[in-house]
Design a protein around this motif. Structure first.
Motif, PDB file in Angstrom:
ATOM      1  N   TYR A 118      56.895 -20.856  -4.715  1.00 36.10           N
ATOM      2  CA  TYR A 118      57.427 -19.691  -4.032  1.00 36.10           C
ATOM      3  C   TYR A 118      57.058 -18.461  -4.850  1.00 36.10           C
ATOM      4  CZ  TYR A 118      61.555 -20.994  -6.999  1.00 36.10           C
ATOM      5  OH  TYR A 118      62.388 -21.391  -8.013  1.00 36.10           O
ATOM      6  N   ALA A 119      57.248 -17.291  -4.260  1.00 36.45           N
ATOM      7  CA  ALA A 119      57.082 -16.020  -4.974  1.00 36.45           C
ATOM      8  C   ALA A 119      58.188 -15.102  -4.468  1.00 36.45           C
ATOM      9  CB  ALA A 119      55.705 -15.410  -4.718  1.00 36.45           C
ATOM     10  N   PRO A 120      59.434 -15.417  -4.815  1.00 36.82           N
ATOM     11  CA  PRO A 120      60.580 -14.809  -4.146  1.00 36.82           C
ATOM     12  C   PRO A 120      60.931 -13.431  -4.683  1.00 36.82           C
ATOM     13  CG  PRO A 120      61.338 -16.315  -5.823  1.00 36.82           C
ATOM     14  CD  PRO A 120      59.826 -16.403  -5.820  1.00 36.82           C
ATOM     15  N   ILE A 171      41.061 -30.821  -5.181  1.00 31.82           N
ATOM     16  CA  ILE A 171      42.529 -30.815  -5.134  1.00 31.82           C
ATOM     17  C   ILE A 171      43.007 -29.368  -5.281  1.00 31.82           C
ATOM     18  CG2 ILE A 171      44.628 -31.613  -6.275  1.00 31.82           C
ATOM     19  CD1 ILE A 171      42.962 -34.000  -7.343  1.00 31.82           C
ATOM     20  N   LEU A 172      43.830 -28.908  -4.346  1.00 33.10           N
ATOM     21  CA  LEU A 172      44.291 -27.526  -4.363  1.00 33.10           C
ATOM     22  C   LEU A 172      45.409 -27.367  -5.392  1.00 33.10           C
ATOM     23  CD1 LEU A 172      44.435 -26.762  -0.526  1.00 33.10           C
ATOM     24  CD2 LEU A 172      42.477 -26.629  -2.105  1.00 33.10           C
ATOM     25  N   PRO A 173      45.239 -26.471  -6.378  1.00 32.14           N
ATOM     26  CA  PRO A 173      46.238 -26.334  -7.444  1.00 32.14           C
ATOM     27  C   PRO A 173      47.363 -25.367  -7.072  1.00 32.14           C
ATOM     28  CG  PRO A 173      44.286 -25.053  -7.984  1.00 32.14           C
ATOM     29  CD  PRO A 173      44.012 -25.719  -6.669  1.00 32.14           C
ATOM     30  N   SER A 174      48.543 -25.703  -7.587  1.00 31.23           N
ATOM     31  CA  SER A 174      49.741 -24.911  -7.345  1.00 31.23           C
ATOM     32  C   SER A 174      50.552 -24.852  -8.627  1.00 31.23           C
ATOM     33  CB  SER A 174      50.552 -25.562  -6.218  1.00 31.23           C
ATOM     34  OG  SER A 174      51.846 -25.010  -6.121  1.00 31.23           O
ATOM     35  N   SER A 175      51.486 -23.909  -8.693  1.00 30.49           N
ATOM     36  CA  SER A 175      52.457 -23.880  -9.775  1.00 30.49           C
ATOM     37  C   SER A 175      53.717 -23.198  -9.277  1.00 30.49           C
ATOM     38  CB  SER A 175      51.889 -23.188 -11.012  1.00 30.49           C
ATOM     39  OG  SER A 175      52.723 -23.424 -12.146  1.00 30.49           O
ATOM     40  N   GLU A 176      54.668 -22.997 -10.188  1.00 32.65           N
ATOM     41  CA  GLU A 176      56.025 -22.634  -9.763  1.00 32.65           C
ATOM     42  C   GLU A 176      56.105 -21.290  -9.058  1.00 32.65           C
ATOM     43  OE1 GLU A 176      60.542 -22.638 -11.617  1.00 32.65           O
ATOM     44  OE2 GLU A 176      58.841 -23.252 -12.830  1.00 32.65           O
ATOM     45  N   GLU A 177      55.623 -20.243  -9.710  1.00 29.59           N
ATOM     46  CA  GLU A 177      55.666 -18.922  -9.087  1.00 29.59           C
ATOM     47  C   GLU A 177      54.249 -18.361  -9.099  1.00 29.59           C
ATOM     48  OE1 GLU A 177      59.128 -16.454  -9.788  1.00 29.59           O
ATOM     49  OE2 GLU A 177      60.195 -18.121 -10.719  1.00 29.59           O
ATOM     50  N   VAL A 178      54.103 -17.058  -9.199  1.00 26.94           N
ATOM     51  CA  VAL A 178      52.773 -16.454  -9.209  1.00 26.94           C
ATOM     52  C   VAL A 178      52.672 -15.543 -10.427  1.00 26.94           C
ATOM     53  CG1 VAL A 178      52.464 -16.578  -6.716  1.00 26.94           C
ATOM     54  CG2 VAL A 178      53.544 -14.558  -7.706  1.00 26.94           C
ATOM     55  N   PHE A 201      53.915  -7.466  -5.160  1.00 23.47           N
ATOM     56  CA  PHE A 201      52.867  -8.448  -5.439  1.00 23.47           C
ATOM     57  C   PHE A 201      51.985  -8.654  -4.212  1.00 23.47           C
ATOM     58  CE2 PHE A 201      51.017 -12.668  -5.920  1.00 23.47           C
ATOM     59  CZ  PHE A 201      50.537 -12.612  -7.220  1.00 23.47           C
ATOM     60  N   ASN A 202      52.590  -8.763  -3.043  1.00 20.59           N
ATOM     61  CA  ASN A 202      51.792  -9.028  -1.848  1.00 20.59           C
ATOM     62  C   ASN A 202      50.985  -7.821  -1.402  1.00 20.59           C
ATOM     63  OD1 ASN A 202      52.266 -11.725  -1.524  1.00 20.59           O
ATOM     64  ND2 ASN A 202      54.072 -11.451  -0.243  1.00 20.59           N
ATOM     65  N   LEU A 203      51.432  -6.615  -1.725  1.00 22.98           N
ATOM     66  CA  LEU A 203      50.618  -5.442  -1.426  1.00 22.98           C
ATOM     67  C   LEU A 203      49.322  -5.459  -2.235  1.00 22.98           C
ATOM     68  CD1 LEU A 203      53.369  -2.711  -1.096  1.00 22.98           C
ATOM     69  CD2 LEU A 203      51.638  -3.244   0.643  1.00 22.98           C
ATOM     70  N   VAL A 204      49.319  -6.184  -3.330  1.00 26.50           N
ATOM     71  CA  VAL A 204      48.104  -6.330  -4.144  1.00 26.50           C
ATOM     72  C   VAL A 204      47.353  -7.609  -3.778  1.00 26.50           C
ATOM     73  CG1 VAL A 204      47.190  -6.538  -6.494  1.00 26.50           C
ATOM     74  CG2 VAL A 204      49.122  -5.005  -6.038  1.00 26.50           C
ATOM     75  N   TYR A 205      48.081  -8.740  -3.645  1.00 23.31           N
ATOM     76  CA  TYR A 205      47.425 -10.054  -3.655  1.00 23.31           C
ATOM     77  C   TYR A 205      47.687 -10.931  -2.430  1.00 23.31           C
ATOM     78  CZ  TYR A 205      46.314  -9.494  -8.674  1.00 23.31           C
ATOM     79  OH  TYR A 205      45.812  -9.088  -9.888  1.00 23.31           O
ATOM     80  N   HIS A 206      48.181 -10.391  -1.338  1.00 18.26           N
ATOM     81  CA  HIS A 206      48.558 -11.250  -0.202  1.00 18.26           C
ATOM     82  C   HIS A 206      47.423 -12.154   0.255  1.00 18.26           C
ATOM     83  CE1 HIS A 206      49.194 -12.345   4.042  1.00 18.26           C
ATOM     84  NE2 HIS A 206      50.445 -12.497   3.648  1.00 18.26           N
ATOM     85  N   ASP A 207      46.208 -11.654   0.273  1.00 19.34           N
ATOM     86  CA  ASP A 207      45.070 -12.416   0.795  1.00 19.34           C
ATOM     87  C   ASP A 207      44.450 -13.338  -0.256  1.00 19.34           C
ATOM     88  OD1 ASP A 207      44.289 -10.154  -0.616  1.00 19.34           O
ATOM     89  OD2 ASP A 207      42.490  -9.802   0.575  1.00 19.34           O
ATOM     90  N   CYS A 208      45.120 -13.474  -1.409  1.00 20.54           N
ATOM     91  CA  CYS A 208      44.567 -14.280  -2.502  1.00 20.54           C
ATOM     92  C   CYS A 208      45.304 -15.597  -2.729  1.00 20.54           C
ATOM     93  CB  CYS A 208      44.591 -13.475  -3.805  1.00 20.54           C
ATOM     94  SG  CYS A 208      43.546 -11.996  -3.768  1.00 20.54           S
ATOM     95  N   LEU A 209      46.570 -15.685  -2.298  1.00 20.47           N
ATOM     96  CA  LEU A 209      47.389 -16.863  -2.543  1.00 20.47           C
ATOM     97  C   LEU A 209      48.220 -17.200  -1.311  1.00 20.47           C
ATOM     98  CD1 LEU A 209      48.894 -16.164  -6.084  1.00 20.47           C
ATOM     99  CD2 LEU A 209      47.226 -17.926  -5.540  1.00 20.47           C
ATOM    100  N   ILE A 210      48.561 -18.477  -1.172  1.00 26.96           N
ATOM    101  CA  ILE A 210      49.507 -18.927  -0.155  1.00 26.96           C
ATOM    102  C   ILE A 210      50.872 -19.035  -0.818  1.00 26.96           C
ATOM    103  CG2 ILE A 210      50.174 -20.846   1.354  1.00 26.96           C
ATOM    104  CD1 ILE A 210      47.132 -21.455   1.602  1.00 26.96           C
ATOM    105  N   GLU A 211      51.856 -18.361  -0.247  1.00 28.71           N
ATOM    106  CA  GLU A 211      53.213 -18.372  -0.794  1.00 28.71           C
ATOM    107  C   GLU A 211      54.178 -18.960   0.238  1.00 28.71           C
ATOM    108  OE1 GLU A 211      52.474 -14.064  -2.999  1.00 28.71           O
ATOM    109  OE2 GLU A 211      54.013 -14.287  -1.465  1.00 28.71           O
ATOM    110  N   PRO A 212      54.788 -20.107  -0.039  1.00 28.20           N
ATOM    111  CA  PRO A 212      55.859 -20.604   0.828  1.00 28.20           C
ATOM    112  C   PRO A 212      57.150 -19.805   0.577  1.00 28.20           C
ATOM    113  CG  PRO A 212      54.942 -22.347  -0.560  1.00 28.20           C
ATOM    114  CD  PRO A 212      54.461 -21.050  -1.107  1.00 28.20           C
ATOM    115  N   TRP A 213      57.925 -19.635   1.638  1.00 28.28           N
ATOM    116  CA  TRP A 213      59.153 -18.848   1.539  1.00 28.28           C
ATOM    117  C   TRP A 213      60.374 -19.682   1.923  1.00 28.28           C
ATOM    118  CZ3 TRP A 213      59.925 -13.771  -0.060  1.00 28.28           C
ATOM    119  CH2 TRP A 213      58.752 -13.110  -0.464  1.00 28.28           C
ATOM    120  N   MET A 214      61.469 -19.414   1.230  1.00 30.83           N
ATOM    121  CA  MET A 214      62.752 -20.004   1.603  1.00 30.83           C
ATOM    122  C   MET A 214      63.084 -19.593   3.037  1.00 30.83           C
ATOM    123  SD  MET A 214      64.900 -19.074  -1.836  1.00 30.83           S
ATOM    124  CE  MET A 214      64.228 -19.346  -3.481  1.00 30.83           C
ATOM    125  N   MET A 215      63.696 -20.503   3.768  1.00 36.79           N
ATOM    126  CA  MET A 215      63.982 -20.252   5.189  1.00 36.79           C
ATOM    127  C   MET A 215      65.473 -20.376   5.517  1.00 36.79           C
ATOM    128  SD  MET A 215      61.248 -19.559   7.074  1.00 36.79           S
ATOM    129  CE  MET A 215      61.563 -20.220   8.707  1.00 36.79           C
TER     130      MET A 215
END
Length: 629
Positions: free
Chosen positions: A492-494, A472-479, A514-528
């Motif tokens: 999200y990681a807004p 089961i893939l774990p998630s939480s509110e932010e990062v 954050f993404n300049l450090v960890y972009h390839d480590c987590l999936i972040e959904p974004w508000m659209m």
């Protein structure tokens, strides 16, 4: 004055004022004139220099050289107290990094609330190429010329919260910079000030007690960088976490649980089943009872999923709130069975089966921090206890009065509840454990399960690890920095402004630290949302190479970014916009974000470059984008 110099790096220490200046080649970083090292205590304010005995000593050993200072004895009123501590400021031979260490020796007689040390740097010139980097959510860059005053920092700047995704801050003046990394971040925070129009930004470090005591050595590492910008600073931090063994990529996580690859490129749907706001909740609206109680059946959600499938959505993940009795944010951790009024286990199972039939992924909202007094298993003996023996409580959320579950107990409840879901044949792909990566770690002084904040983060990570062990893939509110080895995706990681009312002033230039450090480590959904004619959140999703929300129904209206946009789009329009973002996410999700830049120095035109050669350029002023190789 005492000087310590190794190669190009120098520490200058003024014994009288206790001020430190750092020098690298021709660049000088000195503390502000108004700063003096001090402690905030229950009995008031104490200066380091107020110690009855102060001793300084040069130290040189096999790894570096520095200055050790010992402060013994303080007078409060007529009392002389034996409280004592050391500071050790030293340069590492190999790297020329400068370490600031604060070390408690005797804690008798004084209750410290915070240690304000090391000091804030003088950063007074009103120049655009002088800027400060803060890890407030995704990240902000504050030029000394920025016209907007820095507002309240969420969670008071505590590291490892939404106020400090990563435990560092940095400043750059004309391509000379430093990064201050707190290597012991569990009870540490930052504070910052930028007045309207500048001409300065001040940022400093503070250390707070653990279970009522300072208890352990606190460390900050300053790396002085030449010819750098914020990209170089982020990459310096990425190198640091690699050295610590904490950089775990999505590729590595997919090797453990292959469904990570199925989540990449999904459009995200956030929906709910049952809302029940108790009369004891701050959210209870006595004048609008319909708002307090709402119900949508599992069958209705299944119908909506099939409609999305028919509309051409190929990859989708649904996060389902309020699926159990008695509704969203109620009775945790005793959150079963499936909501009977919505169709119970049978109809919930039918929804999950429909999701899988469409090739989609399904996950649930769950919660193992908020400990509701209405939960059948609630017991004060397992709630977090403060050092004075009291148990914090409030009634903010829908379920009314609550305390906090001691994190040591959370893994047991996770295992219990997910076994129950499996017993009822609810086949989960993902699960969201709320607030773990947004809120600070808790501490508990109950001797039966005493827990430090660091141990709390470890317990939360073990909950994520259990889910991964079950596929089961774990998630939480932010990062948060601590969750990188164990979590797969976030809610999200807004940027910080996205959670405020649309149109609110920005406290700085939004930059993806954050993404300049960890972009390839987590999936972040974004508000659209296209929130207005002048602001389209889709552009930030593209710039960050993230996943899109096709539907995002926030649990609490006008809260945490759940605002009605000015521009209403049709579902077909939302699907088309998400298709663009999803296709980009499929390409770059496992790629490092290697660079971000302001095109031509224009804050309104930004560009990101990914390690596969993908380049995304967005023009926020004209609301256009370009994706190239």
């Amino acid at each position: 004055m005492t000087n310590i110099k190794i190669n190009h790096t120098e520490i200058q220490f003024e014994e009288e004022s206790l001020r430190i200046t750092l020098c690298k080649e021709k660049t000088v970083w000195e503390w502000t004139d108004t700063y003096s090292p001090h402690l905030e205590c229950e009995d008031g304010h104490l200066e380091f220099k107020d110690a009855l005995s102060v001793r300084h000593k040069k130290v040189e050993n096999g790894i570096g050289a520095g200055i050790r200072s010992t402060y013994r004895g303080f007078r409060i009123g007529e009392r002389e107290l034996p409280y004592a501590f050391e500071t050790y400021v030293w340069i590492e031979w190999t790297t020329e990094d400068v370490y600031f260490e604060w070390i408690p020796l005797c804690e008798e007689g004084i209750k410290v609330k915070a240690v304000y040390w090391p000091g804030e740097m003088a950063f007074e010139e009103k120049k655009e190429n002088w800027y400060t980097l803060l890890n407030m959510q995704q990240g902000i860059l504050i030029p000394n010329t920025w016209e907007v005053e820095l507002g309240k920092i969420i969670f008071d700047g505590i590291f490892e919260t939404a106020g400090g995704y990563m435990p560092w801050f940095a400043q750059v003046k004309a391509r000379q910079g430093y990064i201050a990394i707190c290597t012991t971040p569990w009870n540490a925070a930052y504070q910052a000030k930028h007045p309207a129009g500048g001409p300065y930004t001040h940022v400093g470090m503070r250390f707070e007690p653990s279970l009522g005591k300072m208890d352990y050595r606190r460390v900050v590492r300053y790396s002085l960088l030449s010819d750098c910008d914020y990209n170089d600073i982020c990459k310096a931090y990425r190198e640091y976490v690699k050295e610590q063994g904490r950089l775990r990529t999505l590729a590595e996580k997919a090797a453990q649980v292959p469904s990570v690859d199925r989540l990449i490129g999904c459009s995200f749907v956030h929906k709910g089943i049952k809302t029940y706001v108790s009369e004891g909740s701050d959210f209870f609206d006595k004048d609008a009872p319909d708002i307090n109680n709402q119900l949508v059946s599992f069958a209705k959600r299944e119908e909506e999923i099939r409609e999305l499938n028919a509309a051409g959505v190929k990859k989708l993940y649904m996060h389902l709130d309020g699926w159990a009795e008695p509704g969203y944010d109620n009775q945790h951790p005793d959150y079963v069975p499936a909501c009977e009024a919505a169709g119970g286990w049978e109809k919930m199972r039918s929804l999950v089966d429909a999701m899988h039939e469409c090739g989609y992924l399904f996950g649930i909202h769950d919660q193992y921090r908020d400990y509701y007094h209405s939960a059948p298993s609630y017991d004060d003996d397992y709630a977090c206890m403060l050092p004075d023996g009291t148990i914090p409580q409030h009634q903010r959320w829908a379920g009314g009065p609550q305390s906090y579950l001691c994190g040591t107990q959370a893994p047991y409840y996770v295992k219990r509840n997910f076994k129950e879901l499996k017993k009822n044949r609810i086949e989960l792909d993902c699960a969201y454990l709320d607030v773990f990566t947004c809120n600070e770690g808790d501490e508990c002084n109950n001797p039966r399960h005493r827990m430090t904040r660091k141990e709390c983060y470890d317990a939360r990570a073990s909950c994520f690890n259990y889910l991964m062990s079950q596929g089961i893939l774990p998630s939480s509110e932010e990062v948060s920095d601590w969750c990188i080895p164990s979590m797969v995706f976030s809610h999200y990681a807004p940027y910080d402004f996205m959670l405020r009312e649309p149109g609110s002033p920005k406290y700085g230039v939004p930059v993806p630290l954050f993404n300049l450090v960890y972009h390839d480590c987590l999936i972040e959904p974004w508000m659209m949302e296209k929130v207005s004619d002048s602001e389209d959140y889709m552009l930030y999703a593209l710039l960050n190479g993230g996943a899109p929300y096709v539907i995002r129904d926030g649990a609490y209206p006008n809260f945490d970014g759940s605002f009605e946009p000015d521009v209403k789009l049709t579902l077909d329009q939302d699907i088309e916009r998400c298709k663009v973002v999803s296709e980009l996410h499929e390409k770059v999700a496992k790629c490092e974000m290697v660079r971000h830049e302001m095109v031509g120095g224009d804050y309104e035109v930004q560009r990101t470059v990914f390690s596969d050669g993908t380049v995304v350029t967005v023009d926020f002023r004209n609301q256009v984008y370009e994706i190239t190789r």
